[in-house]
Design an enzyme around this catalytic site. Structure first.
Site: not given
Length: 817
Positions: A395, A713, A756
């Site tokens: 958008g 991570s 996450k």
């Protein structure tokens, strides 16, 4: 036979032909007498021709592609080289039978056979005598027929009328050659040197522009005199056509010359009239002067316009510069100098407009409302230059229109994708013919105000070429300290862009020139979460597609559960473009049922979705049990959202090697190495014998090896996996984790926390371990997304292990010595 000079008529070379040279003969009376004395065989292989007729004495090349024709030619060439040639009644017939060919044909001798690269065969044939098919004996492997000779009725040698006809044929042939641009003049030599009466008629008949039916009619005439008369008639028609064609071309040339002369005189007369009176141009320039008086220009701009108008008055109206100057002054007058649309300072209305058109995008909406608030307090604030960056379909472009509506401003957009010419931004100088202003000035002229919302779409797709670097040209446009006097090469005046609200969009900030990137306020737009996509589909996409397909909410409805099934099972994207396509498919299926008056479910069910879209191929991972040592659930984040990630490890006897698989990048491999080294350094604290690392090999794997994976991570998940493997301890149920590790035992924060967390919740996770510094990310997530989740914030690796590992051993635990 005597040698003749090479001639070309209608692409046919005419020479003597013998075995030692590639020559095609002109027939002499001696040749004709010898040919007439030859006896014809009782039967001959028959070669049907599609679009031509072979006359006695004439040599033509034929291209054969049909299997039967190729075999016939090869067999005849290997034998007596004599065949019968007839024309097909319908040239479209691929395999003509005895009823599809003319009965009168020509006996031909094969002079040469040439095999073409495409498999076809070109054969050069010379006509001998006319024949008539008596009976077709066979049609396989090619047509064979019994034949009889067709005698030619010749006139008396003293027939003066026939002699006059032949002379007329020669004269007309020479005239046709002269009138036709396609026939070389050397062909006259060939006509004059033909001595045989019948060959003259046959040669001319063969080379005339006649249909197969007309040529076959000539071949079928037995009397030579009658055939000559018919040929003469066709020649007269052909000559008349050529003369008429040439007359028309001459007339057209004369008309064009006359038109050019009249145009030149008209232009001269117009120039004289302009010099004497110049009424129309003067009126036009006076109107420009009057219109200029209504403009809100400063003194400098006013003087510049008057100077340019004065220059136009001195110009010759017929010169190219006059047209450019007129276009320049018209643009100057049409630009909205100092004209601004009035901003709406109703902040509640603005918030309502932004919320109506876009779900989520809170950071962007917040920034727009902040700008409105400051603008309301201080009316002369310069407009911000914002760059919305994020994946496709979220958008970025459409929000510009909503911002324009909320502010009450005009909306303009230019696409910069693939732009490589600096003149597209700055315009061309007036010295060039066809010069135009750049897209910035053209868009402001179209908007009609000097403070529109201006979308610079795909700014990261700009490229440089031989015509300059457009991204460098944008530096002035997007610099708030300089764009109050933007210089367009065509306009030759500074134009104030400081009140324009520029909103740039990009997918990749790294592709934008650093100096250009530094001038913009970057707002990152991450991909939508599953929950946000479902809400967008419910509020916007489904109603929009219902209307587009002629249905209403009375005809079809859909629940959140079904929308979530479409999102998770059939799309894998950051935005909602593909989701809208899938929703449209479901609605089209219902629209078809309505149109055909069939029964259907007015509320979309799971079965309807599978029926229309097929079996889901993108099911997400769910949490698995903790009965296996070394299996830990990590959390991953991609451009299309979050997902859970399983870390697996396995131990086997060996020499202490560490193997890492799963299509991992360098950063993930380094995380695995750091985790193992940390465990070795703290083996005593963890209750591990140091000898284990010399006696056993460790294999660490991340499933879905076809998908590239990288990033820091997964560090704490890898550490937990290895400790669980070496201690054979269970990992806590329904637990996931994400965080970077260091050799000092610290846990560092990572990104993509929102995505996450939502992925973990969807997968059935109950507890999540995060770095202590990621707590601020959790605070920014809506509470409704966090229900049912427990968070553990850690700073050290020891804290991770204390939370993640239980005191229980896994089933069938290995004893490591």
């Amino acid at each position: 036979m005597s040698n003749h000079k090479i001639l070309t008529i209608d692409n046919l070379s005419l020479q003597e032909f013998d075995s030692e040279a590639e020559l095609i003969p002109l027939l002499t009376p001696e040749d004709e007498e010898e040919m007439n004395n030859e006896e014809l065989p009782v039967s001959l292989p028959i070669l049907p021709l599609r679009n031509t007729v072979l006359f006695p004495g004439v040599v033509i090349p034929i291209s054969a592609g049909r299997d039967k024709s190729i075999k016939l030619i090869n067999d005849a060439n290997a034998g007596g080289k004599i065949i019968g040639v007839v024309s097909q009644i319908n040239e479209e017939d691929e395999d003509p039978s005895k009823d599809d060919i003319h009965k009168i044909g020509t006996v031909a001798r094969i002079l040469r056979v040439l095999k073409m690269p495409d498999g076809n065969v070109t054969v050069i044939l010379q006509g001998k005598k006319r024949f008539e098919i008596d009976e077709v004996v066979s049609e396989e492997p090619y047509m064979t027929a019994s034949i009889k000779e067709v005698s030619e009725e010749r006139p008396d040698e003293n027939d003066s009328e026939f002699t006059a006809i032949l002379d007329s044929v020669k004269e007309l042939a020479i005239q046709i050659i002269k009138e036709s641009p396609n026939i070389p003049s050397e062909a006259t030599f060939a006509i004059k040197n033909i001595e045989s009466q019948s060959f003259l008629i046959n040669f001319v008949s063969s080379n005339m522009n006649l249909s197969v039916k007309e040529k076959q009619g000539l071949l079928s005439i037995n009397g030579l005199k009658e055939r000559a008369l018919e040929t003469l008639r066709y020649m007269n028609v052909e000559l008349q056509k050529l003369e008429l064609k040439n007359d028309i071309q001459s007339k057209v040339r004369f008309d064009l010359d006359q038109q050019q002369r009249e145009y030149f005189l008209h232009q001269q007369m117009k120039t004289i009239q302009e010099e004497l009176g110049g009424v129309s141009q003067e009126e036009e320039m006076d109107e420009m002067g009057q219109k200029a008086k209504t403009k809100k220009w400063d003194e400098k701009t006013q003087k510049h316009f008057e100077k340019e108008l004065s220059k136009m008055r001195r110009m010759n109206p017929q010169s190219p510069d006059f047209g450019i100057q007129r276009n320049y002054l018209e643009l100057f007058l049409e630009l909205p100098w100092g004209e601004y649309s009035k901003d709406k300072f109703d902040l509640k209305h603005a918030q309502k407009v932004l919320d109506k058109d876009h779900f989520g995008l809170d950071e962007v909406k917040k920034r727009m409302i902040e700008h409105l608030a400051v603008l309301k307090l201080r009316n002369d604030m310069k407009s911000p230059i914002i760059c919305l960056t994020g994946p496709p379909g979220v958008g970025k472009t459409s929000i510009g229109r909503s911002v324009a509506e909320a502010l009450g401003r005009e909306y303009v957009r230019i696409s910069l994708g693939g732009l490589r010419d600096e003149a597209e931004i700055r315009g061309h100088r007036k010295t060039y013919i066809g010069a135009m202003p750049g897209r910035i000035i053209q868009s402001l002229k179209k908007a009609g105000t000097s403070n529109p919302v201006f979308i610079l779409d795909e700014i990261d797709k700009l490229s440089s070429g031989n015509s300059g670097d457009p991204s460098s040209a944008l530096l002035e446009v997007l610099d708030p300290e300089q764009n109050n006097a933007f210089y367009d090469n065509f306009l030759e005046m500074g134009y104030d862009l400081s009140k324009v609200m520029f909103i740039a969009t990009s997918n990749n900030m790294a592709a934008i020139q650093p100096a250009l990137r530094d001038r913009m306020e970057v707002i990152k737009m991450s991909g939508y979460t599953i929950e946000e996509k479902v809400e967008i589909a419910k509020r916007h996409l489904f109603p929009k597609q219902l209307e587009a397909h002629g249905l209403t909410s009375k005809d079809l409805t859909i629940g959140k559960k079904q929308l979530e099934k479409i999102v998770e099972g059939y799309t894998r994207e950051s935005g909602v473009r593909n989701l809208e396509t899938k929703i449209a498919q479901v609605i089209r299926n219902a629209a078809k049922a309505v149109a055909m008056e069939e029964e259907y479910n007015k509320k979309v069910t799971d079965e309807d979705i599978v029926k229309v879209l097929g079996v889901p191929r993108l099911e997400r991972d769910k949490y698995e049990n903790n009965d296996v040592a070394g299996v830990v659930t990590g959390l991953a984040w991609t451009s299309v959202g979050g997902d859970i990630l399983f870390i697996e490890s396995l131990i086997s006897e060996g020499k202490g090697a560490l193997t890492i698989t799963g299509n991992l990048g360098n950063v993930m491999k380094e995380s695995a190495t750091i985790a193992l080294e940390y465990i070795k350094a703290n083996a005593k604290k963890l209750g591990l014998a140091i000898e284990l690392f010399q006696k056993y090999n460790i294999h660490l794997h991340v499933p879905e090896g076809a998908t590239p994976k990288d990033g820091p991570s997964a560090g704490i998940a890898m550490l937990t996996s290895l400790v669980s493997l070496l201690t054979q301890k269970k990992v806590k149920k329904s637990l996931a984790m994400t965080g970077e590790i260091t050799l000092r035992g610290k846990v560092l924060p990572v990104g993509g926390i929102k995505e996450k967390i939502l992925a973990a919740k969807r997968a059935g996770i109950k507890e999540i371990i995060l770095c202590h510094e990621n707590k601020s990310d959790i605070d920014e997530i809506k509470e409704e997304y966090l229900e049912g989740l427990t968070f553990h914030y850690v700073k050290e690796m020891s804290e991770v292990l204390a939370i993640a590992l239980t005191d229980q051993n896994v089933k069938n635990a290995k004893t490591l010595k």
